[in-house]
Scaffold this motif. Structure first.
Motif, PDB file in Angstrom:
ATOM      1  N   ALA A   1      -1.471   2.499   6.142  1.00 56.58           N
ATOM      2  CA  ALA A   1      -0.990   1.136   5.901  1.00 56.58           C
ATOM      3  C   ALA A   1      -0.775   0.368   7.199  1.00 56.58           C
ATOM      4  CB  ALA A   1       0.303   1.169   5.094  1.00 56.58           C
ATOM      5  N   SER A   2      -0.607   1.084   8.301  1.00 53.08           N
ATOM      6  CA  SER A   2      -0.384   0.424   9.590  1.00 53.08           C
ATOM      7  C   SER A   2      -1.663  -0.176  10.155  1.00 53.08           C
ATOM      8  CB  SER A   2       0.178   1.421  10.605  1.00 53.08           C
ATOM      9  OG  SER A   2      -0.821   2.348  11.021  1.00 53.08           O
ATOM     10  N   ASP A   3      -2.821   0.303   9.673  1.00 52.87           N
ATOM     11  CA  ASP A   3      -4.128  -0.131  10.198  1.00 52.87           C
ATOM     12  C   ASP A   3      -4.239   0.143  11.696  1.00 52.87           C
ATOM     13  OD1 ASP A   3      -5.193  -1.049   7.750  1.00 52.87           O
ATOM     14  OD2 ASP A   3      -4.151  -2.966   7.959  1.00 52.87           O
ATOM     15  N   ASN A   4      -3.590   1.200  12.145  1.00 58.59           N
ATOM     16  CA  ASN A   4      -3.627   1.568  13.559  1.00 58.59           C
ATOM     17  C   ASN A   4      -4.802   2.513  13.811  1.00 58.59           C
ATOM     18  OD1 ASN A   4      -2.904   3.531  15.877  1.00 58.59           O
ATOM     19  ND2 ASN A   4      -1.457   1.857  16.193  1.00 58.59           N
TER      20      ASN A   4
ATOM     21  N   ARG B   1       0.830  -1.207   0.000  1.00 60.27           N
ATOM     22  CA  ARG B   1       0.000   0.000   0.000  1.00 60.27           C
ATOM     23  C   ARG B   1       0.866   1.260   0.000  1.00 60.27           C
ATOM     24  NH1 ARG B   1      -3.621  -2.278   4.796  1.00 60.27           N
ATOM     25  NH2 ARG B   1      -4.276  -0.129   5.128  1.00 60.27           N
ATOM     26  N   ILE B   2       2.024   1.173   0.634  1.00 55.62           N
ATOM     27  CA  ILE B   2       2.960   2.303   0.582  1.00 55.62           C
ATOM     28  C   ILE B   2       3.515   2.459  -0.829  1.00 55.62           C
ATOM     29  CG2 ILE B   2       5.149   3.216   1.436  1.00 55.62           C
ATOM     30  CD1 ILE B   2       4.619   1.877   4.079  1.00 55.62           C
ATOM     31  N   GLU B   3       3.829   1.349  -1.470  1.00 53.07           N
ATOM     32  CA  GLU B   3       4.328   1.406  -2.845  1.00 53.07           C
ATOM     33  C   GLU B   3       3.284   2.047  -3.766  1.00 53.07           C
ATOM     34  OE1 GLU B   3       7.186   0.886  -4.055  1.00 53.07           O
ATOM     35  OE2 GLU B   3       8.271  -0.537  -2.789  1.00 53.07           O
ATOM     36  N   ALA B   4       2.023   1.708  -3.559  1.00 54.27           N
ATOM     37  CA  ALA B   4       0.956   2.307  -4.368  1.00 54.27           C
ATOM     38  C   ALA B   4       0.856   3.806  -4.098  1.00 54.27           C
ATOM     39  CB  ALA B   4      -0.376   1.624  -4.063  1.00 54.27           C
ATOM     40  N   GLY B   5       1.012   4.179  -2.821  1.00 56.82           N
ATOM     41  CA  GLY B   5       0.980   5.597  -2.463  1.00 56.82           C
ATOM     42  C   GLY B   5       2.139   6.348  -3.089  1.00 56.82           C
ATOM     43  N   TRP B   6       3.304   5.707  -3.154  1.00 54.85           N
ATOM     44  CA  TRP B   6       4.473   6.333  -3.768  1.00 54.85           C
ATOM     45  C   TRP B   6       4.256   6.552  -5.269  1.00 54.85           C
ATOM     46  CZ3 TRP B   6       8.343   9.314  -3.051  1.00 54.85           C
ATOM     47  CH2 TRP B   6       9.369   9.397  -3.985  1.00 54.85           C
TER      48      TRP B   6
END
Length: 210
Positions: A130-133, A96-101
């Motif tokens: 992405a942490s789902d926190n 999900r971070i890669e998609a955000g990047w």
């Protein structure tokens, strides 16, 4: 209407700490006062506009000390997100971070400064998301309002998409190592350096070159 006023804050038409009135904005934007009132109430909930007793409304502002404190707090919260992401053995959270990047790399070079601004916010938000926190999700709106004011001032002094992309690419490179210490060091440098540069610019009233 909320979008138009927010744009004015991001682009510097409305500066941090500037007093604003319904009449002023209604005339400027050629809309009714109730429409402006509704938009200002929404922006006040976001933290971009502040209601002061006996003084009316003003655009939110940040003092130098607050900018530094926010940066320190963000580092700690970023690491909460990073720990959760690194603990995910499926790697779904990191994807999900890669998609955000990928989205950031496109939007950070947009000719519209508001799109550039929102791309910056979206990339940092995707790390928290992405942490789902649960707590990070609840804290993001408050954090986003503070970042919006800080980034608006930064863009006003030095609109430089190439620089923004460069410093965020360094952060993304660190994230890809999956090494917590490397990530921690890079996040701290990224966040504190940006905060200190902004403080310097605000104090000296001129751009700082990095």
């Amino acid at each position: 209407m909320r979008i138009e006023i927010r744009r004015s804050i991001i682009t510097g038409t409305l500066r941090p700490g500037e007093k604003i009135t319904e009449i002023q904005l209604a005339e400027l934007l050629d809309v009714s006062r109730p429409t402006v009132r509704e938009a200002l109430n929404a922006l006040a909930e976001e933290g971009l506009v502040v209601q002061e007793p006996y003084r009316g409304l003003r655009v939110a502002s940040l003092e130098a000390g607050a900018i530094h404190d926010i940066a320190v707090g963000r580092i700690a919260l970023d690491l909460v997100a990073i720990d959760a992401i690194l603990a995910d053995r499926t790697d779904e959270r990191f994807s999900r971070i890669e998609a955000g990047w990928e989205n950031y790399e496109v939007d950070c070079f947009d000719l519209d400064p508001v799109v550039q601004h929102d791309a910056h916010l979206a990339f940092h938000r995707c790390i928290w998301n992405a942490s789902d926190n649960y707590l990070l999700a609840k804290l993001w709106p408050v954090t986003a309002a503070q970042l919006t004011i800080a980034l608006a001032e930064d863009q006003r002094h030095r609109a430089d998409p190439e620089r923004e992309h460069r410093v965020h690419k360094k952060l993304m490179t660190a994230l890809r190592t999956r090494d917590r210490e490397v990530i921690h060091q890079t996040i701290a440098e990224h966040t504190l350096t940006s905060a200190d540069e902004l403080i310097t610019m605000l104090k000296e009233g001129r751009p700082s070159i990095r």
